[in-house]
Write a protein that holds these residues in place. Structure first.
Motif, PDB file in Angstrom:
ATOM      1  N   THR A  65       0.796  -1.236   0.000  1.00 35.88           N
ATOM      2  CA  THR A  65       0.000   0.000   0.000  1.00 35.88           C
ATOM      3  C   THR A  65       0.830   1.288   0.000  1.00 35.88           C
ATOM      4  O   THR A  65       0.254   2.370   0.154  1.00 35.88           O
ATOM      5  CB  THR A  65      -0.974   0.031   1.197  1.00 35.88           C
ATOM      6  OG1 THR A  65      -0.222  -0.048   2.410  1.00 35.88           O
ATOM      7  CG2 THR A  65      -1.977  -1.095   1.120  1.00 35.88           C
ATOM      8  N   HIS A  66       2.144   1.181  -0.166  1.00 38.27           N
ATOM      9  CA  HIS A  66       2.928   2.424  -0.301  1.00 38.27           C
ATOM     10  C   HIS A  66       4.203   2.167  -1.094  1.00 38.27           C
ATOM     11  O   HIS A  66       5.062   1.406  -0.676  1.00 38.27           O
ATOM     12  CB  HIS A  66       3.277   3.004   1.070  1.00 38.27           C
ATOM     13  CG  HIS A  66       3.965   4.332   0.977  1.00 38.27           C
ATOM     14  ND1 HIS A  66       3.319   5.474   0.543  1.00 38.27           N
ATOM     15  CD2 HIS A  66       5.247   4.705   1.210  1.00 38.27           C
ATOM     16  CE1 HIS A  66       4.173   6.482   0.541  1.00 38.27           C
ATOM     17  NE2 HIS A  66       5.356   6.041   0.937  1.00 38.27           N
ATOM     18  N   ASN A  67       4.304   2.820  -2.234  1.00 38.36           N
ATOM     19  CA  ASN A  67       5.491   2.631  -3.061  1.00 38.36           C
ATOM     20  C   ASN A  67       5.726   3.853  -3.941  1.00 38.36           C
ATOM     21  O   ASN A  67       4.839   4.703  -4.104  1.00 38.36           O
ATOM     22  CB  ASN A  67       5.314   1.387  -3.951  1.00 38.36           C
ATOM     23  CG  ASN A  67       6.631   0.665  -4.173  1.00 38.36           C
ATOM     24  OD1 ASN A  67       7.662   1.305  -4.376  1.00 38.36           O
ATOM     25  ND2 ASN A  67       6.596  -0.638  -4.124  1.00 38.36           N
ATOM     26  N   HIS A  68       6.947   3.933  -4.451  1.00 34.71           N
ATOM     27  CA  HIS A  68       7.318   4.877  -5.509  1.00 34.71           C
ATOM     28  C   HIS A  68       8.106   4.016  -6.495  1.00 34.71           C
ATOM     29  O   HIS A  68       9.337   3.991  -6.471  1.00 34.71           O
ATOM     30  CB  HIS A  68       8.155   6.031  -4.948  1.00 34.71           C
ATOM     31  CG  HIS A  68       7.588   6.604  -3.679  1.00 34.71           C
ATOM     32  ND1 HIS A  68       6.446   7.369  -3.666  1.00 34.71           N
ATOM     33  CD2 HIS A  68       7.980   6.488  -2.385  1.00 34.71           C
ATOM     34  CE1 HIS A  68       6.161   7.712  -2.416  1.00 34.71           C
ATOM     35  NE2 HIS A  68       7.067   7.186  -1.623  1.00 34.71           N
ATOM     36  N   LEU A  69       7.376   3.271  -7.300  1.00 30.11           N
ATOM     37  CA  LEU A  69       7.965   2.154  -8.049  1.00 30.11           C
ATOM     38  C   LEU A  69       9.173   2.521  -8.911  1.00 30.11           C
ATOM     39  O   LEU A  69      10.196   1.837  -8.857  1.00 30.11           O
ATOM     40  CB  LEU A  69       6.879   1.481  -8.899  1.00 30.11           C
ATOM     41  CG  LEU A  69       5.790   0.758  -8.101  1.00 30.11           C
ATOM     42  CD1 LEU A  69       4.568   0.511  -8.971  1.00 30.11           C
ATOM     43  CD2 LEU A  69       6.312  -0.552  -7.528  1.00 30.11           C
ATOM     44  N   MET A 212      -0.985  10.256   1.517  1.00 31.67           N
ATOM     45  CA  MET A 212       0.101  11.211   1.811  1.00 31.67           C
ATOM     46  C   MET A 212       1.048  10.590   2.831  1.00 31.67           C
ATOM     47  O   MET A 212       0.656   9.747   3.630  1.00 31.67           O
ATOM     48  CB  MET A 212      -0.524  12.502   2.367  1.00 31.67           C
ATOM     49  CG  MET A 212       0.467  13.576   2.714  1.00 31.67           C
ATOM     50  SD  MET A 212      -0.241  15.250   2.880  1.00 31.67           S
ATOM     51  CE  MET A 212      -1.767  14.987   3.678  1.00 31.67           C
ATOM     52  N   HIS A 213       2.326  11.018   2.816  1.00 24.85           N
ATOM     53  CA  HIS A 213       3.242  10.706   3.924  1.00 24.85           C
ATOM     54  C   HIS A 213       2.818  11.553   5.123  1.00 24.85           C
ATOM     55  O   HIS A 213       2.732  12.773   4.992  1.00 24.85           O
ATOM     56  CB  HIS A 213       4.683  11.077   3.573  1.00 24.85           C
ATOM     57  CG  HIS A 213       5.237  10.376   2.366  1.00 24.85           C
ATOM     58  ND1 HIS A 213       5.387  10.984   1.143  1.00 24.85           N
ATOM     59  CD2 HIS A 213       5.702   9.117   2.217  1.00 24.85           C
ATOM     60  CE1 HIS A 213       5.921  10.136   0.285  1.00 24.85           C
ATOM     61  NE2 HIS A 213       6.125   8.988   0.905  1.00 24.85           N
ATOM     62  N   VAL A 214       2.588  10.940   6.278  1.00 27.78           N
ATOM     63  CA  VAL A 214       2.147  11.696   7.457  1.00 27.78           C
ATOM     64  C   VAL A 214       2.926  11.249   8.695  1.00 27.78           C
ATOM     65  O   VAL A 214       3.134  10.049   8.899  1.00 27.78           O
ATOM     66  CB  VAL A 214       0.635  11.498   7.716  1.00 27.78           C
ATOM     67  CG1 VAL A 214       0.199  12.304   8.941  1.00 27.78           C
ATOM     68  CG2 VAL A 214      -0.204  11.911   6.517  1.00 27.78           C
ATOM     69  N   ALA A 249       0.586   7.181   4.991  1.00 24.14           N
ATOM     70  CA  ALA A 249       1.787   6.344   5.017  1.00 24.14           C
ATOM     71  C   ALA A 249       2.628   6.702   6.244  1.00 24.14           C
ATOM     72  O   ALA A 249       2.664   7.858   6.662  1.00 24.14           O
ATOM     73  CB  ALA A 249       2.588   6.548   3.739  1.00 24.14           C
ATOM     74  N   HIS A 250       3.272   5.705   6.806  1.00 23.39           N
ATOM     75  CA  HIS A 250       4.223   5.821   7.929  1.00 23.39           C
ATOM     76  C   HIS A 250       3.531   6.077   9.261  1.00 23.39           C
ATOM     77  O   HIS A 250       3.401   5.175  10.068  1.00 23.39           O
ATOM     78  CB  HIS A 250       5.310   6.862   7.646  1.00 23.39           C
ATOM     79  CG  HIS A 250       6.026   6.621   6.358  1.00 23.39           C
ATOM     80  ND1 HIS A 250       6.642   5.430   6.074  1.00 23.39           N
ATOM     81  CD2 HIS A 250       6.188   7.386   5.250  1.00 23.39           C
ATOM     82  CE1 HIS A 250       7.170   5.479   4.856  1.00 23.39           C
ATOM     83  NE2 HIS A 250       6.904   6.651   4.328  1.00 23.39           N
ATOM     84  N   SER A 251       3.153   7.325   9.559  1.00 28.54           N
ATOM     85  CA  SER A 251       2.461   7.626  10.822  1.00 28.54           C
ATOM     86  C   SER A 251       3.248   7.114  12.026  1.00 28.54           C
ATOM     87  O   SER A 251       2.747   6.324  12.836  1.00 28.54           O
ATOM     88  CB  SER A 251       1.040   7.024  10.804  1.00 28.54           C
ATOM     89  OG  SER A 251       0.330   7.515   9.695  1.00 28.54           O
ATOM     90  N   THR A 300       6.133  -0.813   1.382  1.00 30.44           N
ATOM     91  CA  THR A 300       7.595  -0.945   1.380  1.00 30.44           C
ATOM     92  C   THR A 300       8.301   0.392   1.233  1.00 30.44           C
ATOM     93  O   THR A 300       9.479   0.497   1.535  1.00 30.44           O
ATOM     94  CB  THR A 300       8.061  -1.820   0.211  1.00 30.44           C
ATOM     95  OG1 THR A 300       7.592  -1.229  -1.015  1.00 30.44           O
ATOM     96  CG2 THR A 300       7.530  -3.232   0.355  1.00 30.44           C
ATOM     97  N   ASP A 301       7.576   1.411   0.719  1.00 29.30           N
ATOM     98  CA  ASP A 301       8.195   2.639   0.253  1.00 29.30           C
ATOM     99  C   ASP A 301       9.026   2.339  -0.996  1.00 29.30           C
ATOM    100  O   ASP A 301       9.131   1.200  -1.425  1.00 29.30           O
ATOM    101  CB  ASP A 301       9.046   3.292   1.354  1.00 29.30           C
ATOM    102  CG  ASP A 301       8.819   4.811   1.403  1.00 29.30           C
ATOM    103  OD1 ASP A 301       8.378   5.380   0.382  1.00 29.30           O
ATOM    104  OD2 ASP A 301       9.075   5.416   2.451  1.00 29.30           O
ATOM    105  N   GLY A 302       9.607   3.355  -1.594  1.00 33.20           N
ATOM    106  CA  GLY A 302      10.376   3.158  -2.820  1.00 33.20           C
ATOM    107  C   GLY A 302      11.630   2.328  -2.564  1.00 33.20           C
ATOM    108  O   GLY A 302      12.084   2.199  -1.428  1.00 33.20           O
TER     109      GLY A 302
HETATM  110 ZN   LIG Z   1       7.080   7.131   0.466  1.00 35.34          ZN
END
Ligand SMILES: [Zn+2]
Length: 444
Positions: A65-69, A212-214, A249-251, A300-302
């Motif tokens: 649910t979170h990536n920058h491929l 969004m990254h939060v 994302a993150h939190s 996973t994030d990018g």
């Molecule tokens: Zn990210």
């Protein structure tokens, strides 16, 4: 394409009751699961492509649910640089990226996802239409957004140049059977209030997920307190953009009041265990979130942040980091971690009616693990084997929307050799840009 029939399979359905089929069948007709159960299928096998799944574990396709491929182009650069986002990553992206590069990166990243049993991914990057075209071609399911930020960015030299792109992108892709557009603002510190509110308005008008990254960065927190006298979460709530269609994302940097807000507003969370640990940003309080009924999923994030983008690699990290962080080895049994990776991901994306578990009527999105490899035996608890023993290389086949897109470690929807060659064609150019950045950083 023939309809598929999986036989003799150990099936972890991840349904509400966590039903486990010890040795059974799963019937796929078109893009959906038509039947599943113990034993032999009670119908004719004629007209089906039969996959004998003896000795294999069948689970719902995993959801990232979170990536920058396309950031996979830069994997293994700048791993240990301090304040990496502003000093390294943004300059590297702005110097290097254009649309054809983004397509090359996206194709390669989707190959890694399909090899690893990921069937749905949320992505936000630049030139996102290239990512969408790559997703359409390779057969994966994806929720995609152009990243909106004050800028400049690789796709927009003017501040907020991604606005027009986002509107065009949403119009172009809405209604696609596998690709769902989303609205993505980079972070509270890289957008002003006016644009955050407008982005939320657009998402609500179009019925789309906003992400969004939060509560990720220390400077995000201090900046918000200085500017608004509020934590990032309290600030976002004060401008009215947190709701049940918001994926944060993150939190990580969250206090009890912030958790109250997430719970009250129905905000969903993407927990990025590996990326957060590697960047030494802290540990998200996902036990408290889940106990409050806040939906938590895995990302996973990018690949410049977390390096790998499959979800199997995250599973054991989630267990180990959370047990250590909470000082309690009984927390997060393996089956709960696998829930986060499957139905939890579906809930985070608002798609739990269609994907995330193996149930009759749902989309046929499936990962099949082999158990022949040395790390996969014995098999007393299949949930534990998947979470703590398996690696993404144990995924033998991946099915998305009823289509066998990866089988016996071969991609069927793309030519991996050609995809890899197109990625590596950029290697020398990127190496030179990175070397210039390294020199500039060394000179201070
Ligand atoms: Zn990210």
């Amino acid at each position: 394409m023939a309809n598929l029939l999986l036989k003799n399979a150990l099936i972890l359905t991840m349904d509400q009751a966590l039903t486990t089929v010890q040795r059974g069948y799963l019937q796929i007709r078109g893009d959906r699961i038509a039947a599943l159960g113990e034993g032999e299928p009670p119908f004719s096998e004629e007209g089906y492509q039969v996959l004998d799944c003896s000795g294999k574990i069948v689970i719902p396709g995993m959801i990232n649910t979170h990536n920058h491929l396309p950031m996979i182009l830069f994997r293994s650069l700048g791993d240990d640089v301090a304040d990496r986002l502003k000093r390294y990553l943004f300059p590297l992206e702005n110097e290097s990226l254009d649309a054809p590069m983004v397509r090359a990166g996206a194709d390669y990243a989707f190959a890694e996802l399909l090899f690893g049993g990921v069937t749905t991914c949320y992505d936000a990057y630049y030139f996102e239409d290239e990512v969408a075209q790559a997703a359409e071609a390779c057969g994966i399911r994806a929720v995609l957004a152009e990243t909106i930020l004050e800028g400049p960015s690789p796709s927009a030299k003017e501040p907020y140049g991604e606005w027009a792109y986002t509107k065009w992108f949403v119009e172009k892709w809405k209604g696609h059977p596998r690709i769902t557009p989303s609205v993505n603002c980079h972070a509270p510190y890289s957008n002003d209030t006016e644009h955050l509110v407008a982005a939320h308005d657009l998402a609500r008008r179009e019925g789309l997920l906003m992400s969004m990254h939060v509560a990720e960065m220390a400077y995000e927190h201090t900046g918000c307190v200085e500017r608004y006298g509020l934590s990032p979460v309290a600030y976002l709530d004060s401008i009215g953009i947190l709701d049940e269609h918001f994926l944060a994302a993150h939190s990580i940097l969250m206090d009890e009041a912030d958790l109250d807000i997430y719970q009250r507003r129905g905000v969903k969370v993407s927990y990025n265990a590996g990326s957060n640990a590697k960047s030494a940003k802290g540990v998200a309080k996902i036990r408290q979130m889940l106990d409050r009924g806040i939906p938590v999923s895995l990302g996973t994030d990018g690949a410049m942040s977390g390096n790998t983008i499959d979800i199997v690699t995250q599973l054991s990290l989630v267990g180990k980091i959370q047990k250590l962080f909470n000082g309690d080895r009984t927390l997060f049994p393996a089956r709960e971690i696998l829930q986060l990776a499957t139905i939890g991901g579906a809930r985070a994306l608002g798609m739990e009616g269609e994907i995330g578990s193996l149930e009759v009527g749902k989309k046929a999105d499936i990962a099949i693990f082999e158990t022949d490899s040395v790390n996969m035996s014995p098999l007393y608890d299949p949930y534990s084997v998947i979470v703590y023993s398996a690696n993404p290389g144990n995924v033998e086949s991946t099915i998305v929307d009823g289509e066998l897109v990866m089988h016996r470690r071969q991609l069927r929807s793309m030519d991996f050799g050609a995809v890899k060659a197109r990625l590596l064609a950029y290697q020398e150019q990127i190496r030179q840009t990175a070397a210039e950045l390294d020199r500039a950083l060394a000179e201070g």
